[in-house]
Design a protein around this motif. Structure first.
Motif, PDB file in Angstrom:
ATOM      1  N   UNK A 102      29.055  42.150  35.029  1.00 24.68           N
ATOM      2  CA  UNK A 102      30.661  42.565  34.907  1.00 24.68           C
ATOM      3  C   UNK A 102      30.573  43.516  35.986  1.00 24.68           C
ATOM      4  N   UNK A 103      29.620  44.601  36.254  1.00 31.63           N
ATOM      5  CA  UNK A 103      29.930  45.477  36.952  1.00 31.63           C
ATOM      6  C   UNK A 103      29.553  45.184  38.614  1.00 31.63           C
ATOM      7  N   UNK A 104      28.413  44.592  38.811  1.00 31.14           N
ATOM      8  CA  UNK A 104      27.927  44.245  39.976  1.00 31.14           C
ATOM      9  C   UNK A 104      28.212  42.784  40.377  1.00 31.14           C
ATOM     10  N   UNK A 105      28.156  42.010  39.607  1.00 22.14           N
ATOM     11  CA  UNK A 105      28.375  40.878  39.754  1.00 22.14           C
ATOM     12  C   UNK A 105      27.184  39.892  40.654  1.00 22.14           C
ATOM     13  N   UNK A 106      25.885  40.435  40.282  1.00 22.95           N
ATOM     14  CA  UNK A 106      24.790  40.143  40.880  1.00 22.95           C
ATOM     15  C   UNK A 106      24.380  38.822  39.921  1.00 22.95           C
ATOM     16  N   UNK A 107      23.566  37.920  40.667  1.00 28.00           N
ATOM     17  CA  UNK A 107      22.719  36.735  39.647  1.00 28.00           C
ATOM     18  C   UNK A 107      21.735  37.575  38.934  1.00 28.00           C
TER      19      UNK A 107
END
Lengths: 670, 154
Positions: A102-107
């Motif tokens: 949600x916050x960083x949208x990293x895999x």
């Protein structure tokens, strides 16, 4: 915690970190991939670090989830991918997964020695892009870069691929260790291999460097906008393109929205699934507990509103009822708070709703069954603000006039409201409220459910109460609403509303306006049947929220807001969306704010709650039509309900448990 | 003993550890991670494992000695132990952990107590074996030789 940065003995240094920006790195990609690995087991951590370094990645290790999160937050663009263990002492790996998504949208890749199907499934539902079974082999790690590329590709899908700049060097072809699939699935290696091959082609075309768009940071506001748009469209109809249009944010691409939507959906699903748990995935809306909650809230919000709308239920009564409902929740959990909060919520919610009055249906509750994250609630709240204010006034009146609104602690806030809006305003709102109410009514069961879903977002519920006052006006219009049992008839509330002047007219017009009005009404009747359950649920939900509500309005928006929202949305949208809409809307509001807060621990809860709430709504109130500012209605509903309850002899329950049986609309003397 | 001999000894010993199931393919992975720039990797990791395991086993024993056994906690410890032992390739220890978890699920205190004994037994066994192996490696290095590459196919 041992953090180490920098590549191991390998070269690549230059490329590290600049992968995103693309130019130099791409040549060496995937070397230099910036990996953050989180595991509380030092042995595993050391081995992983060594393996990743061997793959020429830039590794940072963490043995605590919290530190990983702070690292990520400090340096939002500092990492490309996160690998996390599932079982960690300070924070559940899945929770970390959610936050990062949600916050960083990293895999995020999950790993565990646990290869049980349910755990792996959990990884999937929480949005993990892969799941590795320990002991992890280096071959499995060699391929993780594919997840980064894939994600980027999806995000930039639309970005015109100007010049498939040959990356020529995306040569670090994943070794044929593709065979060694990292996923738990046996056969998946084949897929990875295939994927890899395919990706290699596209990767080359994809200009990772120049075309790379900066990662979109979903700030609270942005997310709120997003949620608002989704709610407006309705969760089912929310397609990225339309959301993008509604959001109207320059620089935002459809891809950004699409991927965010995907995550959002997962999140909602998870919330509903988690609440009560675990088996709700399939039936989030119908989760019994949720339903009960929802019913409770919806009962209040919906029925009351509907009643109010139809004019049969004196606004006051409705308010009272709602209050009662809330009160019940209080009994369970201390609703008074929600009441107050609701008000706030309403106001929050409705920036647009304010004008909703008569002019437009209250869309408080877009009825987007999305989880009412705090953000959303906040949104709703804000938008509802004006509306709420209006409602407040009405409510206040209602409250004052009729002592029906008993448990309405809101009365105090109501007073405030009184000061705020002018009578005109109120009526308008009322009408809006009324309208939604009807819809709400229909969705009662649903709404209640939605709103009340476990989170006991009392806060959300509050708005509902607020609306109740608003609902008063509809009472005048009872004629319009067929068979609205709710009409409280006698209601002093009505009179108070009437005194407001304009109400009746407004109401009428409003009622007419809301397309869904009538239909809602019908629905309302239909809804009456299940009321008892719903009411109960609602209470529960309210209670829930109340107790849980930790956040600001955001949180509180939940139940009532949800309920209202659902109504509003249904109204707008046209019928039968109430339940879902309500829920959705509520959620949106909550979500908006909530999302922003999501990061904070509390949100999770709220979001969850909202989610449940929404769900219920969706399920039960198929017909919620207009999405008008249900919000107000919800408020009103509660109040009305209380009022209603009071009025009725048999409506004792107001103070007691929200036993909807007693409240059943049928019993309400018209 | 001359270097060649020691090296042969080392190879035979390592092979036996694999054949007897003390170590599995994962250990080979660790060895592959060792190179000139990280010459002591395996020893470092294994030492870390020993250190961590001592603590874990203590926690485990204590948890099982409680009047009311918290099986969730016990299971969490065992799960962790399973993860770390499998990461270094200590196969028998890992298997003992797997069996242990079943008893945890069943909340069988007696079974768990037996299991913890079994796990400890396997652990100390593999520990001493590895320590022997490392000692041999040291001797080889001291004598100027190098550790042979294992050609085991797993």
């Amino acid at each position: 915690m041992h953090l180490s940065n920098g590549m191991g003995s390998m070269s690549t240094a230059s490329s590290s970190g600049t992968w995103k920006s693309g130019d130099v790195v791409s040549d060496q990609f995937p070397a230099g991939l910036r990996v953050l690995v989180v595991d509380d087991d030092p042995t595993c951590l050391m081995i992983l670090e060594r393996m990743l370094r061997t793959c020429l990645y830039e590794v940072t290790k963490c043995n605590r989830a919290e530190s990983a999160l702070s690292l990520l937050r400090e340096n939002k663009n500092g990492y490309d991918i996160v690998i996390s263990d599932v079982h960690m002492p300070d924070m559940d790996g899945f929770k970390l997964l959610e936050q990062v998504g949600l916050e960083m949208d990293l895999p995020v890749i999950m790993m565990s020695a646990d290869d049980g199907k349910s755990v792996v499934m959990k990884g999937v539902t929480h949005g993990a892009c892969d799941y590795l079974i320990k002991p992890v082999r280096i071959e499995a790690l060699k391929n993780i870069w594919q997840h980064v590329v894939r994600k980027k590709k999806n995000e930039r899908k639309d970005v015109e691929q100007s010049g498939s700049v040959e990356e020529g060097d995306r040569q670090q072809k994943p070794s044929e260790d593709a065979d060694y699939s990292s996923s738990a699935n046996e056969g998946s290696w084949k897929n990875s291999k295939r994927r890899k091959d395919e990706e290699e082609e596209t990767d080359e075309r994809d200009d990772s460097s120049t075309l790379k768009k900066p990662r979109v940071v979903w700030s609270v506001e942005l997310h709120q906008q997003f949620v608002g748009a989704v709610n407006q469209l309705g969760i089912d109809k929310a397609v990225p393109k339309k959301i993008l249009e509604l959001m109207n944010v320059p620089g935002l691409t459809r891809e950004n929205v699409a991927s965010h939507l995907q995550k959002y959906r997962l999140y909602l699903r998870r919330l509903s699934g988690v609440s009560q748990h675990q088996n709700n995935l399939s039936n989030p809306f119908m989760s019994p507990q949720e339903a009960s909650f929802g019913a409770m809230s919806s009962l209040n919000g919906l029925d009351l509103q509907t009643l109010a709308v139809t004019g049969q239920l004196p606004a006051q009564s409705l308010a009272t009822l709602q209050a009662a409902g809330l009160g019940r929740s209080t009994g369970k959990s201390g609703i008074p708070m929600p009441l107050v909060d609701q008000r706030n919520l309403f106001s929050f919610e409705n920036p647009k709703q304010q004008h909703m009055s008569s002019s437009k249906p209250m869309n408080l509750l877009h009825g987007v069954p999305t989880t009412m994250e705090a953000k959303q609630l906040a949104n709703l709240h804000q938008s509802a603000q004006t509306l709420g204010a209006a409602n407040m006034q009405v409510n206040a009146h209602g409250v004052q006039n009729s002592s029906l609104l008993m448990p309405v602690p809101q009365s105090q806030p109501r007073g405030q409201i009184l000061n705020e809006s002018s009578g005109n305003h109120v009526p308008r709102h009322s009408s809006s409220v009324g309208q939604p109410i009807i819809s709400n009514g229909m969705g009662n069961g649903v709404l209640g459910r939605n709103g009340i879903v476990d989170s006991g977002r009392g806060v959300g519920y509050n708005p509902v109460h607020q609306n109740s006052s608003m609902l008063n006006y509809p009472l005048n219009n009872s004629s319009q609403l067929p068979g609205n049992n709710f009409t409280l008839g006698s209601t002093p509330v009505m009179s108070s509303l009437a005194s407001k002047g304009a109400f009746p007219e407004d109401v009428t017009s409003d009622i007419k306006r809301s397309s869904g009005f009538m239909p809602s009404y019908d629905m309302f009747n239909e809804l009456q049947q299940p009321k008892s359950n719903e009411w109960d649920l609602q209470n529960v939900g309210l209670t829930f929220d109340v107790s849980q509500h930790t956040h600001s309005i955001h949180g509180s928006l939940d139940p009532s807001v949800l309920v209202h929202q659902g109504f509003s949305s249904s109204q707008r949208g046209g019928q039968s969306r109430n339940p879902s809409i309500v829920g959705k809307t509520m959620f949106s509001v909550g979500e908006g704010s909530h999302f922003g807060n999501m990061q904070n621990t509390g949100h999770h809860l709220n979001g969850r709650i909202v989610d449940n709430t929404v769900r219920i709504k969706a399920e039960t109130v198929p017909d919620a039509t207009s999405q008008t500012s249900f919000f107000h209605e919800q408020y009103g509903q509660d109040d009305l309900m209380s009022a209603l309850l009071k009025q009725q002899d048999g409506l004792g329950p107001a103070e007691t448990e929200f036993d909807f049986d007693g409240y059943s609309l049928d019993n309400i003397p018209v | 003993m001359e270097v060649g001999q020691m090296q042969r000894q080392w190879v035979d010993y390592t092979k036996s550890l694999f054949l007897e199931g003390f170590l599995d393919g994962q250990f080979l992975q660790l060895q592959q991670l060792q190179d000139e720039s990280n010459p002591d990797f395996v020893v470092e990791v294994v030492s870390l494992f020993f250190e961590d395991s001592e603590k874990l086993l203590n926690d485990l024993t204590r948890a099982l000695e409680q009047p009311t056994v918290d099986f969730k906690r016990v299971d969490a410890h065992v799960h962790q132990f399973k993860g770390s032992s499998s990461s270094i390739g200590a196969q028998r220890v890992k298997n003992a952990c797997i069996a242990f978890r079943n008893f945890c699920e069943e909340k069988n205190t007696e079974g768990c107590v037996r299991c913890v004994q079994q796990v400890k037994h396997e652990y100390y066994l593999v520990k001493s074996k590895l320590e022997t192996l490392f000692a041999l490696e040291q001797q080889i290095m001291a004598a100027g030789g190098s550790i042979p590459m294992l050609e085991l196919n797993f």
